[in-house]
Design a protein around this motif. Structure first.
Motif, PDB file in Angstrom:
ATOM      1  N   GLU A 112      56.128  13.539  12.947  1.00  0.00           N
ATOM      2  CA  GLU A 112      56.513  14.489  14.002  1.00  0.00           C
ATOM      3  C   GLU A 112      56.478  15.926  13.481  1.00  0.00           C
ATOM      4  O   GLU A 112      55.982  16.831  14.146  1.00  0.00           O
ATOM      5  N   GLU A 115      52.946  17.350  13.192  1.00  0.00           N
ATOM      6  CA  GLU A 115      52.356  17.819  14.448  1.00  0.00           C
ATOM      7  C   GLU A 115      52.955  19.158  14.866  1.00  0.00           C
ATOM      8  O   GLU A 115      52.251  20.016  15.421  1.00  0.00           O
ATOM      9  N   ASP A 116      54.240  19.367  14.625  1.00  0.00           N
ATOM     10  CA  ASP A 116      54.849  20.684  14.896  1.00  0.00           C
ATOM     11  C   ASP A 116      54.158  21.772  14.078  1.00  0.00           C
ATOM     12  O   ASP A 116      53.845  22.853  14.585  1.00  0.00           O
ATOM     13  N   ARG A 118      51.110  21.713  12.729  1.00  0.00           N
ATOM     14  CA  ARG A 118      49.728  21.910  13.159  1.00  0.00           C
ATOM     15  C   ARG A 118      49.665  22.779  14.414  1.00  0.00           C
ATOM     16  O   ARG A 118      48.821  23.675  14.532  1.00  0.00           O
ATOM     17  N   ALA A 119      50.551  22.504  15.365  1.00  0.00           N
ATOM     18  CA  ALA A 119      50.568  23.290  16.599  1.00  0.00           C
ATOM     19  C   ALA A 119      50.914  24.747  16.311  1.00  0.00           C
ATOM     20  O   ALA A 119      50.323  25.663  16.885  1.00  0.00           O
ATOM     21  N   ARG A 126      50.973  21.012  21.216  1.00  0.00           N
ATOM     22  CA  ARG A 126      51.357  19.972  20.268  1.00  0.00           C
ATOM     23  C   ARG A 126      50.892  18.603  20.766  1.00  0.00           C
ATOM     24  O   ARG A 126      51.031  18.273  21.934  1.00  0.00           O
ATOM     25  N   ARG A 127      50.345  17.814  19.868  1.00  0.00           N
ATOM     26  CA  ARG A 127      49.924  16.453  20.174  1.00  0.00           C
ATOM     27  C   ARG A 127      50.958  15.459  19.664  1.00  0.00           C
ATOM     28  O   ARG A 127      51.742  15.762  18.770  1.00  0.00           O
ATOM     29  N   GLN A 178      43.214  16.403  12.534  1.00  0.00           N
ATOM     30  CA  GLN A 178      43.967  15.603  13.489  1.00  0.00           C
ATOM     31  C   GLN A 178      43.229  14.293  13.758  1.00  0.00           C
ATOM     32  O   GLN A 178      41.999  14.267  13.847  1.00  0.00           O
TER      33      GLN A 178
END
Length: 489
Positions: A112, A115-116, A118-119, A126-127, A178
Motif C-alpha cells: 500500500e 502505491e502511495d 508511486r502516485a 493511485r492504483r 507498476q
C-alpha cells in the motif's frame, strides 16, 4: 493494518538477520522508511566486510561474527529465509517479546505504501497494489512460477516472476515499474515468516519430505506450505494426485466464495484441470462445468512434455484462469516458455546415448519425477541427503534403471536402498570428491549405457558437499559430457 504497521517502523530499532541478497534488500528498504537498522551475520569474510561497508555508507549498522545476540533495543527482527526457527537470535527475540518476520512479510506490508509513493512521484492517480498469484510445493515451484508469468505476459498483463527467484520481492514492490499482477514463488521458509500474506489465488504443487532438518517434522513443513492458502479470494489450486495438498485447502481459512480447483494428469472432473487426448483442458472456469470443458493447449506445447512438467503447466494455467486470462494466452504462454538450465535439460547425444542434466532434482521427490520421464536410465545420483531416505524412490524407479553411478557424501544411503530393492542394478560407487569426479562419473555411466538409453543426472541430494550449488554441479556434468563427446569423436 499494513499501513499502520509501516508507519510504526519510523524511528524503530529493527534487526535484520543475514547479509545476503534478501537481507540487504530488507535493510535498505527499512532504512529508507526511517527505521534504525542493524544487520547481524555470523560470517566475517572479505565478502561480508565489503557488503557491510556498503550498508554502513548508507547509514545502516552491521555486526559481523555474532549472529546469536539480539542487539539492545530491538523492536522487530526481519530474517532471511534460511535462518532456522530455533536460532539463538530468535530465542532471544521471543524472550524479549519481539516479533520475527521475513522479507516476504515486509514486502506484503509495503504494498500500500509503495502505491502511495508511486502516485506522489508521478502525479498520476493511485492504483491498487498488484495482486499476488502464489506458488509453493516441494518441487516445480520455479518452473511453474515462470510458466505462469509467461502466460500472464501472453495475456498482455504487466507481470514479473518474483519471490524465491530473481529480484528480491521488496525491491519489486518498491520499484518504479507498476505491475498488474505478480507471479510469486514462495518457499516453506518464506511462508513460515510471512503471517499476513493473503494471495489472490495460490497453488501447492506437491508435498514430500524435504528440509525436515529446518522445520523439525513433516507436519510442521506441511503447515508452513499450507499458509499460502490463507485468505485466498478466488482459487486454492491443489494436486489431485497428492491428497496432502487437498487437505491443506480444506484446513485453510479463505475468503467467502473462494473455490478449490484441482489438477490431474488424467481426465478432469468438474472444477478441475486435466488432460484429455493430449489436450490440456479447463473444467473449472467455464460455463456449465458439469458438462463442458475448455481446450487450453496441447501437451506438445509444454517444454519439456515430461509428466511432472505437464502437471506444472496445469497448475500455472489454473492460476492464470483464476485471474481471468483467456485460453489463447495459456497456449501462447506455454509455447513461449523456456525452462531454466539444470531442469531436465538435454545436454547432448553421444554414441546413441542421451545425456540429461536435472541437477535441480535435489530431493527424492524431484528425482522420482525426473526418472519417471525416461527409460532405460543410467542414473547419476548422490550428495547431501538432508535427512532423506531413498527406499521409496528406488522401489518406484528400480525397474527403469540400467545402472547407477553414485557420488557424494551420502551415496552409501542410495547404495543401500538399491541393494535392498533393486539388487540386479549394477552400481558404481565413486569415492572421489575432486574436480575430476564428475568426469569419472560420466565415463562410468557411459560404460554402463547402451544405445537408446538416457544418462540422467538427478542426484536426489543437495550439492554442497562437492559443489558450490546445484548449478555448478550441472555445469560440471555438461562439461564432462562435452569432454566425453570429444574423446569419442
Amino acid at each position: 493494518m499494513g499501513s499502520r504497521q509501516v508507519t510504526a517502523w519510523h524511528g524503530k530499532n529493527i534487526t535484520v538477520a543475514g547479509l545476503g541478497v534478501s537481507g540487504i534488500s530488507a535493510a535498505r528498504a527499512l532504512a529508507g522508511l526511517g527505521a534504525l537498522v542493524t544487520v547481524v551475520d555470523g560470517g566475517d569474510s572479505e565478502g561480508h566486510r565489503t557488503r557491510a561497508a556498503e550498508l554502513e555508507a548508507a547509514g545502516i549498522s552491521v555486526r559481523l561474527g555474532d549472529a546469536q545476540t539480539l542487539p539492545e533495543g530491538t523492536g522487530l527482527v526481519v530474517t532471511s529465509p534460511g535462518w532456522k526457527p530455533d536460532s539463538p537470535l530468535f530465542a532471544a527475540a521471543a524472550a524479549a517479546g519481539v516479533d520475527v518476520v521475513g522479507d516476504v512479510e515486509i514486502a506484503w506490508l509495503l504494498r500500500e505504501v509503495a502505491e502511495d509513493l508511486r502516485a506522489a512521484r508521478s502525479g498520476e492517480p493511485r492504483r491498487e497494489p498488484a495482486p499476488w498469484l502464489a506458488i509453493t510445493g516441494t518441487n516445480g515451484k520455479t518452473t511453474t512460477t515462470q510458466m505462469l508469468a509467461s502466460i500472464l505476459k501472453a495475456a498482455g498483463l504487466r507481470t514479473a516472476a518474483v519471490g524465491n527467484i530473481g529480484t528480491p520481492i521488496i525491491d519489486v514492490v518498491l520499484g518504479e515499474e507498476q505491475y498488474d499482477v505478480l507471479a510469486v514463488e514462495l518457499s516453506s521458509y518464506q511462508l513460515h515468516w510471512a503471517p499476513s500474506v493473503r494471495p489472490h489465488s495460490a497453488a501447492v504443487l506437491n508435498l514430500a519430505p524435504d528440509h525436515l532438518d529446518w522445520h523439525g517434522s513433516m507436519e510442521a513443513y506441511a503447515a508452513d506450505k499450507g499458509r499460502i492458502y490463507e485468505g485466498n479470494t478466488v482459487a486454492c489450486v491443489y494436486n489431485a494426485a497428492d491428497r496432502a495438498t487437498e487437505d491443506l485447502v480444506v484446513e485453510a481459512d479463505v475468503e467467502e466464495g473462494c473455490r478449490a480447483i484441482g489438477f490431474t494428469l488424467g481426465a478432469p472432473g468438474p472444477s478441475m484441470f486435466g488432460v484429455v487426448d493430449g489436450i490440456l483442458v479447463d473444467r473449472a472456469f467455464v460455463a456449465n462445468r458439469q458438462k463442458n470443458a475448455q481446450e487450453l493447449a496441447e501437451v506438445a506445447d509444454v517444454n519439456p512434455p515430461a509428466p511432472h512438467n505437464i502437471a506444472n503447466a496445469l497448475a500455472a494455467a489454473a492460476l492464470a484462469r483464476a485471474f481471468g486470462v483467456e485460453p489463447r494466452a495459456v497456449r501462447d504462454g506455454l509455447r513461449d516458455f523456456r525452462p531454466d538450465a539444470h531442469r531436465v535439460s538435454h545436454v547432448d547425444e553421444v554414441g546413441g546415448v542421451t545425456y540429461v542434466d536435472d541437477s535441480k532434482a535435489t530431493n527424492t521427490h524431484a528425482a522420482e519425477a525426473s526418472l519417471a520421464a525416461f527409460e532405460p536410465v543410467v542414473w547419476i545420483a548422490g550428495g547431501l541427503a538432508k535427512g532423506a531416505t531413498f527406499d521409496e524412490l528406488v522401489q518406484k524407479a528400480g525397474k527403469r534403471l540400467r545402472g547407477a553411478v553414485l557420488i557424494g557424501a551420502d551415496r552409501a544411503l542410495i547404495a543401500e536402498a538399491l541393494a535392498r530393492h533393486a539388487p540386479e542394478v549394477p552400481v558404481v560407487d565413486l569415492a572421489r570428491t575432486d574436480t575430476g569426479a564428475m568426469l569419472a562419473a560420466v565415463r562410468e555411466a557411459a560404460r554402463l549405457a547402451e544405445p537408446g538409453d538416457t544418462v540422467l543426472l538427478a542426484p536426489a541430494c543437495a550439492s554442497m558437499d562437492m559443489f558450490a550449488n546445484y548449478g555448478k554441479r550441472g555445469d560440471a556434468f555438461a562439461d564432462a559430457v562435452r569432454e566425453l563427446a570429444a574423446e569419442r569423436a
